[in-house]
Write an enzyme that holds these catalytic residues in place. Structure first.
Site, PDB file in Angstrom:
ATOM      1  N   SER A  87      41.130  -6.530  76.503  1.00 42.18           N
ATOM      2  CA  SER A  87      42.305  -7.370  76.350  1.00 42.18           C
ATOM      3  C   SER A  87      42.056  -8.416  75.254  1.00 42.18           C
ATOM      4  O   SER A  87      41.862  -8.049  74.098  1.00 42.18           O
ATOM      5  CB  SER A  87      42.674  -7.975  77.703  1.00 42.18           C
ATOM      6  OG  SER A  87      43.968  -8.479  77.705  1.00 42.18           O
ATOM      7  N   ASP A 121      50.025  -0.054  81.981  1.00 40.19           N
ATOM      8  CA  ASP A 121      49.553  -1.414  81.720  1.00 40.19           C
ATOM      9  C   ASP A 121      50.758  -2.358  81.816  1.00 40.19           C
ATOM     10  O   ASP A 121      51.733  -2.185  81.083  1.00 40.19           O
ATOM     11  CB  ASP A 121      48.918  -1.493  80.326  1.00 40.19           C
ATOM     12  CG  ASP A 121      48.239  -2.816  80.055  1.00 40.19           C
ATOM     13  OD1 ASP A 121      48.812  -3.880  80.390  1.00 40.19           O
ATOM     14  OD2 ASP A 121      47.136  -2.805  79.485  1.00 40.19           O
ATOM     15  N   HIS A 143      45.839  -2.312  83.675  1.00 38.00           N
ATOM     16  CA  HIS A 143      45.242  -3.106  82.592  1.00 38.00           C
ATOM     17  C   HIS A 143      43.715  -3.055  82.686  1.00 38.00           C
ATOM     18  O   HIS A 143      43.023  -3.937  82.211  1.00 38.00           O
ATOM     19  CB  HIS A 143      45.750  -4.553  82.677  1.00 38.00           C
ATOM     20  CG  HIS A 143      45.480  -5.378  81.475  1.00 38.00           C
ATOM     21  ND1 HIS A 143      45.977  -5.085  80.229  1.00 38.00           N
ATOM     22  CD2 HIS A 143      44.751  -6.518  81.328  1.00 38.00           C
ATOM     23  CE1 HIS A 143      45.575  -6.002  79.363  1.00 38.00           C
ATOM     24  NE2 HIS A 143      44.822  -6.880  80.003  1.00 38.00           N
TER      25      HIS A 143
END
Length: 189
Positions: free
Chosen positions: A70, A138, A166
């Site tokens: 991320s 996600d 995610h």
């Protein structure tokens, strides 16, 4: 290998899969060093804090593989604009701020973060030794973001999944990507 967590992780060893993969990679002994550190400014993950810390404290270099998740994936990409690495595993990466004010203030994304230097990232990441992992479910980052990153990095390998969200949980897909990047690198085993 260096593990760069996503933002919001005050306890990196208990967040998501970071401590799990750190222990796994240490136990399997394919790397001289496995680094997972508490990041400065963990909630906002601002570039002005993270990149100097990664460069000066984590001492990454041409024999380093980075696993970035991320915000950590975005930091890894910006870092590799100027730093030679052995390769990258980018988990849930994006290239825009997705209209989120907190992401706009992080300093990674155009226009305030400057344009992406895709050719430099490609060259400095082991001449394209990059694997991206992304999931259709996600809830934060759409697949179009990962596809854009992959195509901008010389059609880097993008492994698409339906049910990893995610990537909050330990996943063998991450471990496999790490070893695939390691095997494609020039790092001595």
């Amino acid at each position: 290998i260096v593990i760069l967590p996503g933002n919001g992780c005050s306890n990196v060893r208990r967040s998501n899969w970071y401590g799990w993969i750190e222990n796994r990679l240490i136990k399997e002994r394919h790397f001289d060093e496995v680094i997972l550190k508490y990041m400065p400014d963990p909630v906002r993950a601002r570039r002005s804090f993270w990149l100097p810390y990664i460069e000066k404290e984590l001492l990454v270099g041409k024999d380093t593989i980075i696993i970035g998740h991320s915000s950590g994936a975005v930091a890894a990409m910006r870092l590799s604009e100027t730093t030679k690495l052995a390769g990258l595993v980018l988990v849930a990466a994006c290239h825009t701020d997705l209209g989120e004010p907190s992401e706009q203030q992080a300093g990674y994304y155009p226009p305030s973060g400057g344009p992406w230097k895709w050719n430099d990232i490609y060259k400095n990441a082991g001449d394209g030794n990059v694997i991206l992992l992304h999931s259709f479910d996600d809830p934060f980052i759409p697949m179009t973001e990962a596809r854009h990153v992959a195509s901008s990095l010389g059609n880097a390998e993008l492994r698409e999944f339906d049910d990893e969200s995610h990537f909050f949980k330990p996943s063998e897909t991450i471990v496999q990507a790490v070893y695939d990047v390691l095997n494609a690198s020039n790092v001595e085993l």
